[in-house]
Scaffold this active site. Structure first.
Site, PDB file in Angstrom:
ATOM      1  N   LYS A   1       1.195  -1.233  -0.077  1.00 39.72           N
ATOM      2  CA  LYS A   1       0.073  -0.005  -0.141  1.00 39.72           C
ATOM      3  C   LYS A   1       1.171   1.538   0.218  1.00 39.72           C
ATOM      4  CE  LYS A   1      -4.203   1.006   0.734  1.00 39.72           C
ATOM      5  NZ  LYS A   1      -5.768  -0.096  -0.623  1.00 39.72           N
TER       6      LYS A   1
ATOM      7  N   ASP B   1      -7.265   4.414  -4.639  1.00 38.19           N
ATOM      8  CA  ASP B   1      -7.790   4.212  -3.055  1.00 38.19           C
ATOM      9  C   ASP B   1      -8.713   5.539  -2.938  1.00 38.19           C
ATOM     10  OD1 ASP B   1      -8.065   2.109  -1.206  1.00 38.19           O
ATOM     11  OD2 ASP B   1      -8.278   4.068   0.345  1.00 38.19           O
TER      12      ASP B   1
HETATM   13  P1  NDP Z   1     -13.009   7.529  -2.879  1.00 36.26           P
HETATM   14  O1  NDP Z   1     -11.741   8.667  -2.457  1.00 36.26           O
HETATM   15  O2  NDP Z   1     -13.684   7.760  -3.833  1.00 36.26           O
HETATM   16  O3  NDP Z   1     -14.337   7.916  -1.592  1.00 36.26           O
HETATM   17  C1  NDP Z   1     -14.355   7.922  -0.257  1.00 36.26           C
HETATM   18  C2  NDP Z   1     -15.725   8.358   0.301  1.00 36.26           C
HETATM   19  O4  NDP Z   1     -15.186   8.158   1.822  1.00 36.26           O
HETATM   20  C3  NDP Z   1     -15.711   9.644   0.275  1.00 36.26           C
HETATM   21  O5  NDP Z   1     -17.254   9.713   0.045  1.00 36.26           O
HETATM   22  C4  NDP Z   1     -15.303  10.443   1.457  1.00 36.26           C
HETATM   23  O6  NDP Z   1     -15.505  12.230   2.060  1.00 36.26           O
HETATM   24  C5  NDP Z   1     -15.307   9.301   2.693  1.00 36.26           C
HETATM   25  N1  NDP Z   1     -14.200   9.563   3.500  1.00 36.26           N
HETATM   26  C6  NDP Z   1     -12.831   9.018   3.037  1.00 36.26           C
HETATM   27  N2  NDP Z   1     -12.418   9.609   4.787  1.00 36.26           N
HETATM   28  C7  NDP Z   1     -13.683   9.558   5.820  1.00 36.26           C
HETATM   29  C8  NDP Z   1     -13.197  10.476   7.016  1.00 36.26           C
HETATM   30  N3  NDP Z   1     -11.891   9.799   7.581  1.00 36.26           N
HETATM   31  N4  NDP Z   1     -14.322  10.619   7.707  1.00 36.26           N
HETATM   32  C9  NDP Z   1     -15.139  10.453   6.917  1.00 36.26           C
HETATM   33  N5  NDP Z   1     -15.776  10.170   5.702  1.00 36.26           N
HETATM   34  C10 NDP Z   1     -14.399  10.012   5.171  1.00 36.26           C
HETATM   35  O7  NDP Z   1     -12.314   6.539  -1.673  1.00 36.26           O
HETATM   36  P2  NDP Z   1     -13.271   4.784  -2.361  1.00 36.26           P
HETATM   37  O8  NDP Z   1     -14.383   4.732  -2.376  1.00 36.26           O
HETATM   38  O9  NDP Z   1     -12.207   4.183  -3.566  1.00 36.26           O
HETATM   39  O10 NDP Z   1     -12.862   3.926  -0.875  1.00 36.26           O
HETATM   40  C11 NDP Z   1     -13.633   4.035  -0.085  1.00 36.26           C
HETATM   41  C12 NDP Z   1     -12.424   2.737   1.469  1.00 36.26           C
HETATM   42  O11 NDP Z   1     -12.861   1.959   0.528  1.00 36.26           O
HETATM   43  C13 NDP Z   1     -11.809   3.251   1.955  1.00 36.26           C
HETATM   44  O12 NDP Z   1     -11.853   2.159   2.601  1.00 36.26           O
HETATM   45  C14 NDP Z   1     -10.860   2.286   0.485  1.00 36.26           C
HETATM   46  O13 NDP Z   1      -9.875   1.707   1.705  1.00 36.26           O
HETATM   47  C15 NDP Z   1     -11.785   0.741   0.744  1.00 36.26           C
HETATM   48  N6  NDP Z   1     -11.505   0.486  -0.618  1.00 36.26           N
HETATM   49  C16 NDP Z   1     -11.145   1.071  -1.544  1.00 36.26           C
HETATM   50  C17 NDP Z   1     -10.885   0.171  -2.685  1.00 36.26           C
HETATM   51  C18 NDP Z   1     -10.983   0.344  -4.373  1.00 36.26           C
HETATM   52  O14 NDP Z   1     -10.650  -0.025  -5.361  1.00 36.26           O
HETATM   53  N7  NDP Z   1     -11.270   2.048  -4.720  1.00 36.26           N
HETATM   54  C19 NDP Z   1     -11.082  -1.436  -3.019  1.00 36.26           C
HETATM   55  C20 NDP Z   1     -11.253  -1.429  -1.977  1.00 36.26           C
HETATM   56  C21 NDP Z   1     -11.350  -1.100  -0.750  1.00 36.26           C
HETATM   57  P3  NDP Z   1     -14.767  13.191   1.854  1.00 36.26           P
HETATM   58  O15 NDP Z   1     -14.873  13.391  -0.131  1.00 36.26           O
HETATM   59  O16 NDP Z   1     -15.385  14.774   2.409  1.00 36.26           O
HETATM   60  O17 NDP Z   1     -13.629  12.876   1.974  1.00 36.26           O
HETATM   61  O1  2IT Z   2      -7.772  -2.040  -0.677  1.00 29.30           O
HETATM   62  C1  2IT Z   2      -7.546  -2.151  -2.078  1.00 29.30           C
HETATM   63  O2  2IT Z   2      -8.203  -3.327  -1.969  1.00 29.30           O
HETATM   64  C2  2IT Z   2      -7.791  -1.035  -3.122  1.00 29.30           C
HETATM   65  N1  2IT Z   2      -7.773   0.201  -2.471  1.00 29.30           N
HETATM   66  C3  2IT Z   2      -7.346  -2.269  -4.305  1.00 29.30           C
HETATM   67  C4  2IT Z   2      -6.072  -2.473  -5.234  1.00 29.30           C
HETATM   68  C5  2IT Z   2      -5.667  -2.191  -6.329  1.00 29.30           C
HETATM   69  O3  2IT Z   2      -4.457  -2.732  -6.175  1.00 29.30           O
HETATM   70  O4  2IT Z   2      -6.636  -2.882  -6.985  1.00 29.30           O
END
Ligand code: NDP
Ligand code: 2IT
Length: 451
Positions: A125, A165
């Protein structure tokens, strides 16, 4: 004291300033206890001691200039945690809260998640404490270039393949890939989450959200249920939440909540049709706040409250919870509230969204609990498929990738159920996922000897 308890105690001492990493280690290692007895070779090879130490931590300075020419210095990270079963793989997070402990927790979880996908990927990561909010496109571009100016020397299609992420989506991957290509002079699968025009895979943007719903559907099926007519909550409003909602809608459920770091909206009619389109434009094009959804569609907005606070305070009825924002958003009192309102299943889209206390509440009260490393593995799984397509110099159809994703999510559920049974914790998907993910990595480490 078991070997595992000793290792946990050592991590607590050595990595004191990294509470999220300690939490992840405790969550994983505690559930690995049944492997100690069955695999004396793991103890002999000190696998439990070794697995909590990253292969390598890279930390660097990221200097960049804003639109006014003022210089800013951010901190960049890449933790290559464990490369036993394949090239390092895992996302990059740009968020002001990022520090070594967050990247280590995410990299550690990624080892087991990637193993569960059945694809050959090690765990890593990275990211930065850069805050993309309020920055112009050209500032984000200059930051991404500056970040890649150092990161490029540590990655490669057979070495380490980053992705997105929190705070890193298609726009950022485009800038970083463009810069990598410019300086290395190779068009190669060094990042995933690329756009279709330059080597991306169909279904990668959708993969994490769709995967969470496919996984939750497997969980519900064990009780003879499905998503049809179910009331679903998610949190966040980014990539994971957006495609979680789309898939729930396709399966006949409705999603009634959305949030961002400012507050939460509740829409009892469900986020669908024109409203989902509005969300996509709001968050991906205009980069606005979720309050605008409440203003536009005249639904309640709770400033400063998380989705879980609102469920606790308003007693909303919830069938399925699919958290999609960030770590430690669901505390014990939130979990108790979810139990009170009759929640059947929780499947984690975000990484480590539930505290250890909250997980215990779910497990003690018969709520089906799908841990992040199993439930959200669809994202990295399709990243793995993007790597395969890049190596083949070929592109599969949408249907082909979606079918593979579905099968991978089914297989993760099955192997977690089976490992839980084999190691004496039937029905415990957390233990099952951790053990199933761990075994492959541990066996590879034993095979390599003392390296
Ligand atoms: P994005 O940046 O697209 O969206 C994140 C969302 O979560 C936003 O709405 C953001 O609000 C909110 N958020 C983030 N941090 C906080 C916080 N500290 N408090 C309150 N709200 C928060 O990210 P993703 O959708 O890609 O990721 C969301 C989660 O999913 C994370 O935990 C990530 O690690 C996990 N994940 C993502 C993957 C991927 O492929 N993208 C794969 C597997 C897991 P704001 O805009 O106000 O910050
Ligand atoms: O937490 C996760 O698994 C991710 N943010 C996706 C990682 C990836 O390599 O697609």
């Amino acid at each position: 004291m078991s070997i595992i308890d000793e290792v946990i105690a050592k991590v607590k001492e050595k990595d004191k300033g990294q509470p999220e990493f300690i939490q992840a280690v405790e969550e994983v290692l505690t559930t690995l206890k049944p492997t100690e007895e069955k695999h004396p070779e793991f103890i002999k090879a000190k696998i439990y001691d070794r697995i909590v130490e990253p292969d390598r931590v890279v930390m660097f300075r990221v200097p960049w200039e804003d639109d006014k020419g003022e210089i800013h210095i951010n901190r960049g990270f890449r933790v290559q945690f464990n490369g036993s079963i394949g090239p390092y793989k895992g996302g990059l997070r740009f968020h002001p809260s990022v520090y070594l402990g967050i990247i280590k927790f995410l990299g550690f979880e990624q080892i087991f998640k990637n193993s569960l996908t059945t694809l050959p990927m090690g765990g890593a990561k990275g990211g930065s404490d850069f805050n993309p909010k309020g920055k112009t496109d050209s500032e984000v571009m200059r930051f991404c270039y500056a970040f890649m100016r150092e990161l490029y020397r540590h990655i490669g299609p057979d070495t380490d393949v980053p992705a997105g992420d929190i705070g890193v989506g298609g726009r950022e991957i485009g800038y970083m890939y463009g810069y990598y290509k410019k300086i290395v002079n190779e068009h190669t699968g060094v990042l995933t989450g690329k756009a279709l025009e330059y080597g991306g895979s169909l279904i990668r943007p959708e993969a994490t959200g769709y995967g969470v719903v496919y996984f939750a559907a497997e969980m519900l099926a064990t009780k003879g249920m499905d998503f049809n007519g179910k009331v679903v909550v998610t949190s966040g409003s980014g990539n994971v939440a957006q495609y979680t909602i789309e898939k729930v809608n396709q399966l006949g459920g409705k999603v009634i909540t959305l949030s961002d770091s400012n507050g939460t909206i509740v829409d009892m009619d469900g986020v669908k049709g024109e409203k989902w389109n509005f969300l996509m434009d709001l968050k991906n094009v205009r980069r606005g706040r979720i309050k605008e959804y409440a203003d536009k569609f005249n639904v309640p907005y709770y400033e400063g409250k998380s989705v879980w606070d609102v469920i606790r305070d308003e007693g909303l009825k919830v069938d399925v919870a699919l958290p999609g924002a960030t770590q430690n958003e669901i505390h014990k009192d939130h979990a108790e509230a979810l139990v009170r309102v009759g929640t059947i299943a929780v499947a984690e889209g975000a990484n480590m969204p539930s505290t250890l206390d909250a997980i215990k509440v779910f497990q003690d009260n018969g709520v089906l609990y799908g841990p992040a490393k199993a439930a959200n593995a669809g994202g990295v799984a399709v990243s793995g498929l993007e790597m395969s397509q890049n190596s083949l110099r070929y592109a599969w159809t949408r249907e082909e990738v979606d079918n593979r994703l579905k099968n991978i999510m089914k297989s993760i559920h099955k192997s977690s159920v089976e490992a839980a049974e084999a190691y004496g914790r039937p029905g415990d998907l957390l233990t099952g996922a951790n053990i199933a993910g761990f075994l492959k990595v541990a066996k590879a480490m034993v095979a390599f000897g003392v390296v």
